[in-house]
Design a protein around this motif. Structure first.
Motif, mmCIF file in Angstrom:
data_model
loop_
_atom_site.group_PDB
_atom_site.id
_atom_site.type_symbol
_atom_site.label_atom_id
_atom_site.label_comp_id
_atom_site.label_asym_id
_atom_site.label_seq_id
_atom_site.Cartn_x
_atom_site.Cartn_y
_atom_site.Cartn_z
ATOM 1 N N GLU A 37 5.537 1.349 -17.212
ATOM 2 C CA GLU A 37 4.372 1.786 -16.463
ATOM 3 C C GLU A 37 4.799 2.783 -15.392
ATOM 4 O O GLU A 37 5.833 2.598 -14.753
ATOM 5 N N PRO A 38 3.998 3.828 -15.180
ATOM 6 C CA PRO A 38 4.333 4.759 -14.093
ATOM 7 C C PRO A 38 4.176 4.075 -12.736
ATOM 8 O O PRO A 38 3.300 3.236 -12.552
ATOM 9 N N GLY A 39 5.054 4.397 -11.823
ATOM 10 C CA GLY A 39 4.972 3.837 -10.483
ATOM 11 C C GLY A 39 5.434 2.398 -10.368
ATOM 12 O O GLY A 39 5.096 1.714 -9.412
ATOM 13 N N VAL A 40 6.209 1.926 -11.345
ATOM 14 C CA VAL A 40 6.693 0.544 -11.329
ATOM 15 C C VAL A 40 8.220 0.549 -11.343
ATOM 16 O O VAL A 40 8.839 1.267 -12.111
ATOM 17 N N ALA A 41 8.811 -0.260 -10.469
ATOM 18 C CA ALA A 41 10.260 -0.446 -10.455
ATOM 19 C C ALA A 41 10.546 -1.848 -10.970
ATOM 20 O O ALA A 41 9.945 -2.821 -10.512
ATOM 21 N N TYR A 42 11.429 -1.955 -11.924
ATOM 22 C CA TYR A 42 11.832 -3.242 -12.492
ATOM 23 C C TYR A 42 13.098 -3.656 -11.761
ATOM 24 O O TYR A 42 14.112 -2.970 -11.845
ATOM 25 N N VAL A 43 13.016 -4.738 -10.994
ATOM 26 C CA VAL A 43 14.103 -5.103 -10.097
ATOM 27 C C VAL A 43 14.503 -6.563 -10.239
ATOM 28 O O VAL A 43 13.737 -7.392 -10.729
ATOM 29 N N ALA A 57 0.835 -1.205 0.000
ATOM 30 C CA ALA A 57 0.000 0.000 0.000
ATOM 31 C C ALA A 57 0.869 1.254 0.000
ATOM 32 O O ALA A 57 1.855 1.346 0.715
ATOM 33 N N ALA A 58 0.510 2.201 -0.844
ATOM 34 C CA ALA A 58 1.170 3.514 -0.950
ATOM 35 C C ALA A 58 2.628 3.438 -1.401
ATOM 36 O O ALA A 58 3.386 4.373 -1.222
ATOM 37 N N GLU A 59 3.055 2.308 -1.944
ATOM 38 C CA GLU A 59 4.416 2.196 -2.477
ATOM 39 C C GLU A 59 4.350 1.857 -3.956
ATOM 40 O O GLU A 59 3.309 1.486 -4.469
ATOM 41 N N ILE A 60 5.478 1.958 -4.603
ATOM 42 C CA ILE A 60 5.532 1.582 -6.008
ATOM 43 C C ILE A 60 5.482 0.065 -6.146
ATOM 44 O O ILE A 60 5.835 -0.662 -5.226
ATOM 45 N N SER A 61 5.016 -0.388 -7.287
ATOM 46 C CA SER A 61 5.018 -1.822 -7.580
ATOM 47 C C SER A 61 6.427 -2.239 -7.980
ATOM 48 O O SER A 61 7.146 -1.478 -8.616
ATOM 49 N N ARG A 62 6.795 -3.444 -7.627
ATOM 50 C CA ARG A 62 8.086 -3.993 -8.038
ATOM 51 C C ARG A 62 7.818 -5.179 -8.952
ATOM 52 O O ARG A 62 7.028 -6.058 -8.617
#
Length: 60
Positions: A47-53, A6-11
């Motif tokens: 995608e906005p708000g997404v971190a590719y990790v 919640a309230a964080e970026i998606s990984r």
């Protein structure tokens, strides 16, 4: 795999099967896999708000 809190970026993480063994994607591989059109092989915007990790290290 996508994880979100919640309230964080998606990984976003990814991997592939090589000789029946799971092999994790690097951060660059995950970005390329999720930001490439499957039909045309053209780059698409991330995608906005997404971190590719890269995935976390697992013990054998």
């Amino acid at each position: 795999m996508r994880t979100s809190l919640a309230a964080e970026i998606s990984r976003v993480r990814g991997g592939k099967l090589v000789e029946l063994c799971a092999e994790p994607f690097s951060t660059a591989d995950a970005f390329t896999a999720y930001c490439t059109d499957a039909r045309t092989s053209e780059a698409i915007a991330p995608e906005p708000g997404v971190a590719y990790v890269a995935p976390p290290r697992l013990r054998a």
